[in-house]
Design a protein around this motif. Structure first.
Motif, PDB file in Angstrom:
ATOM      1  N   ARG A 150     -10.378  -0.309  -2.324  1.00  0.00           N
ATOM      2  CA  ARG A 150     -10.363  -0.376  -3.772  1.00  0.00           C
ATOM      3  C   ARG A 150      -9.714  -1.671  -4.242  1.00  0.00           C
ATOM      4  N   ARG A 151      -8.618  -2.113  -3.575  1.00  0.00           N
ATOM      5  CA  ARG A 151      -7.944  -3.345  -3.977  1.00  0.00           C
ATOM      6  C   ARG A 151      -8.881  -4.541  -3.848  1.00  0.00           C
TER       7      ARG A 151
ATOM      8  N   LEU B 121      -4.936   4.665   3.713  1.00  0.00           N
ATOM      9  CA  LEU B 121      -4.733   3.218   3.578  1.00  0.00           C
ATOM     10  C   LEU B 121      -6.060   2.466   3.505  1.00  0.00           C
TER      11      LEU B 121
ATOM     12  N   LEU C 132       0.845  -1.196   0.000  1.00  0.00           N
ATOM     13  CA  LEU C 132       0.000   0.000   0.000  1.00  0.00           C
ATOM     14  C   LEU C 132       0.878   1.243   0.000  1.00  0.00           C
ATOM     15  N   GLN C 133       0.425   2.272  -0.701  1.00  0.00           N
ATOM     16  CA  GLN C 133       1.194   3.501  -0.834  1.00  0.00           C
ATOM     17  C   GLN C 133       1.148   4.313   0.462  1.00  0.00           C
ATOM     18  N   ARG C 134       2.325   4.800   0.889  1.00  0.00           N
ATOM     19  CA  ARG C 134       2.397   5.558   2.147  1.00  0.00           C
ATOM     20  C   ARG C 134       3.101   6.902   1.958  1.00  0.00           C
TER      21      ARG C 134
ATOM     22  N   ARG D 119      -8.845   3.459   2.166  1.00  0.00           N
ATOM     23  CA  ARG D 119      -9.424   3.592   0.835  1.00  0.00           C
ATOM     24  C   ARG D 119      -8.652   2.741  -0.172  1.00  0.00           C
ATOM     25  N   GLN D 120      -7.319   2.677  -0.024  1.00  0.00           N
ATOM     26  CA  GLN D 120      -6.536   1.837  -0.935  1.00  0.00           C
ATOM     27  C   GLN D 120      -6.912   0.369  -0.785  1.00  0.00           C
TER      28      GLN D 120
ATOM     29  N   ALA E 216      -0.558  10.353  -0.763  1.00  0.00           N
ATOM     30  CA  ALA E 216      -1.223   9.112  -1.135  1.00  0.00           C
ATOM     31  C   ALA E 216      -2.604   9.044  -0.484  1.00  0.00           C
ATOM     32  N   GLU E 217      -3.479   8.230  -1.074  1.00  0.00           N
ATOM     33  CA  GLU E 217      -4.814   8.043  -0.508  1.00  0.00           C
ATOM     34  C   GLU E 217      -4.706   7.369   0.856  1.00  0.00           C
TER      35      GLU E 217
END
Length: 507
Positions: free
Chosen positions: A36-37, A30, A21-23, A32-33, A27-28
């Protein structure tokens, strides 16, 4: 009694761990990421229906996030119907996946096409309403600021300070109540102001109750078609004529019958009435668009009598007749005789500014009992502050003063454009429509195809319209340009026409 065996914990699906996950900053969140995944994996079939997801603690450890992040994502997906929590854990719901994916989650061929390769249309995109095939874009785009574009008023001359004061008064006096829906047929103050103005300036016979405030003339035309016709009915239109009217009538599933226009306006013969009897007739009698012809008195009376005899309605579009450049203003068709079978349409887009999006429809008195109820359901009273401001603008005299200034300005610009054409357009041509409005029509021979000329002009910073684009279908005589002068200063016409002449000679 033997203990009930505990079901084995589900394996961690690789799809959930395939990327971190993007940090990074920006970034959005966590949650929400992760949401979506999971959603995309379910929709693509990578998480099969009925499969059990790992517990929130195990997934949180695998992703290196807090357990609350996983719980929140699970709860949101459960609320949306993607997951089904039960005593055994959390399972993927059985969903009908979109047709854009295959059973194994691979995109279809049209989604894997390489850039530049032909793509197949989406199946749903091929199922648009059939009537849309007859509504063609003009190609003019949104180049409203370019010179010579028809239908654009002199926006730099609009009295913004006076309009701002009218808006401020409307907001202050109306208070929060004006934030709610208003009368479906329009603000009573504006309907009364429009009725008074039309009576004096255009000779229209109407009371405020007959006036319907619309979102520009286009909505008024659409209302006429929807309220007074049935699919398959026939509508007469001028040829060449206004494209917006054709679009509104076609969108109501009407069959269009184009009639030619000459120096006396719309030409309707006895054969037309016998073979193609209409339900609606669209006409611009005071200043035909785009040729500028005026419907003669004899044809007006004949058209009115035939309409009564055949039980059809006339739609009079009086789009720019406030700007008469020679003699007195030509009265409206609607006011010619009592109880005329005419629906009168007007707009403030030309007299004030286009983005105001306010127009009006004057209904015949005989139609009021049958139409007031349906109109109350079809319309919602909006733009209340603009409507109230416009009513004050008209009642204070600002509107009349602005019209007077614009008449003088447009008369001067029309004269300057005519002079520039006569001096600098070095191809054989004929000028039409110079006694009213905001445009001139210039016809020339087929040696210079008007669509090509208009496209070349756009590339050189001008926006005239091709006359053939107004015809249905275009004939040899429908070759020329419609040149607007409302938004162009007089001193620019000579160099613009010189440029236009050079590009035509180069074709």
């Amino acid at each position: 009694m033997p203990a009930t065996p505990t079901p084995p914990a589900p394996l961690m699906p690789q799809v959930l761990l395939e990327a971190t996950l993007q940090r990074h900053p920006g970034a959005e969140p966590l949650q929400r990421q992760l949401h979506r995944r999971l959603q995309q994996a379910i929709l693509a079939g990578r998480l099969a229906p009925g499969s059990r997801l790992p517990g929130s603690r195990a997934l949180a450890e695998g992703l290196g996030v807090s357990r609350n992040t996983v719980i929140a994502a699970y709860e949101q997906l459960s609320a949306e119907g993607y997951l089904q929590p039960d005593r055994q854990g959390t399972r993927v719901a059985a969903l009908a996946r979109p047709a854009a994916t295959t059973a194994r989650g691979r995109p279809r061929a049209e989604e894997t096409a390489t850039p530049g390769s032909p793509t197949l249309p989406h199946p749903l995109a091929q199922r648009l309403a059939q009537r849309l095939a007859h509504i063609q874009p003009t190609g003019a785009g949104t180049q409203f600021g370019l010179p010579l574009r028809p239908g654009v008023p002199a926006l730099s001359h609009f009295p913004l300070a006076a309009w701002r004061r009218a808006l401020d008064r409307a907001i202050t006096q109306a208070g929060p109540a004006a934030l709610a829906y208003g009368e479906p047929l329009g603000e009573p103050a504006l309907r009364a102001a429009v009725a008074r103005h039309l009576s004096v300036a255009r000779g229209v016979r109407c009371s405020p109750e007959q006036v319907v405030i619309t979102e520009g003339a286009q909505e008024a035309l659409s209302l006429c078609a929807r309220l007074l016709s049935n699919p398959g009915d026939r509508a007469w239109v001028e040829n060449p004529g206004y494209r917006g009217a054709k679009a509104a009538l076609r969108a109501a599933d009407l069959t269009l019958h184009p009639l030619p226009v000459d120096r006396e306006g719309l030409c309707a013969t006895e054969l037309d009435w016998a073979r193609h009897p209409p339900r609606l007739i669209y006409v611009t009698p005071s200043h035909q668009y785009p040729t500028g012809a005026v419907l003669s008195a004899a044809r007006r009376l004949q058209l009115m009598e035939q309409a009564r005899r055949h039980g059809c309605w006339l739609i009079e579009d009086d789009y720019d007749s406030e700007f008469r450049h020679a003699g007195e203003s030509i009265g409206a068709l609607q006011g010619l005789v009592p109880q005329a079978p005419v629906l009168y349409v007007g707009t403030f887009s030309k007299t004030l500014f286009p983005s105001l999006r306010l127009g009006f429809l004057v209904l015949p008195e005989a139609l009021l009992p049958g139409l007031q109820g349906p109109l109350g359901e079809l319309l919602r009273g909006g733009q209340r502050h603009s409507q109230l401001a416009l009513a004050q603008f008209m009642e204070s005299g600002e509107f009349a003063r602005h019209l007077g200034r614009m008449r003088r300005l447009y008369r001067s610009r029309q004269s300057a454009l005519r002079s520039a054409l006569q001096q600098h357009l070095a191809v054989p041509h004929q000028i039409e429509g110079g006694q009213c409005g905001l445009h001139l029509c210039v016809r020339f021979g087929p040696r210079w195809p008007d669509q090509a000329v208009a496209e070349q002009a756009r590339q050189q910073g001008m926006a005239p319209s091709a006359l053939s684009g107004f015809a249905l279908p275009p004939g040899p005589a429908d070759n020329g340009l419609v040149l607007g002068y409302g938004n162009t200063s007089s001193e620019l016409f000579a160099p613009l026409i010189q440029r236009l002449s050079r590009l035509m000679q180069a074709l």
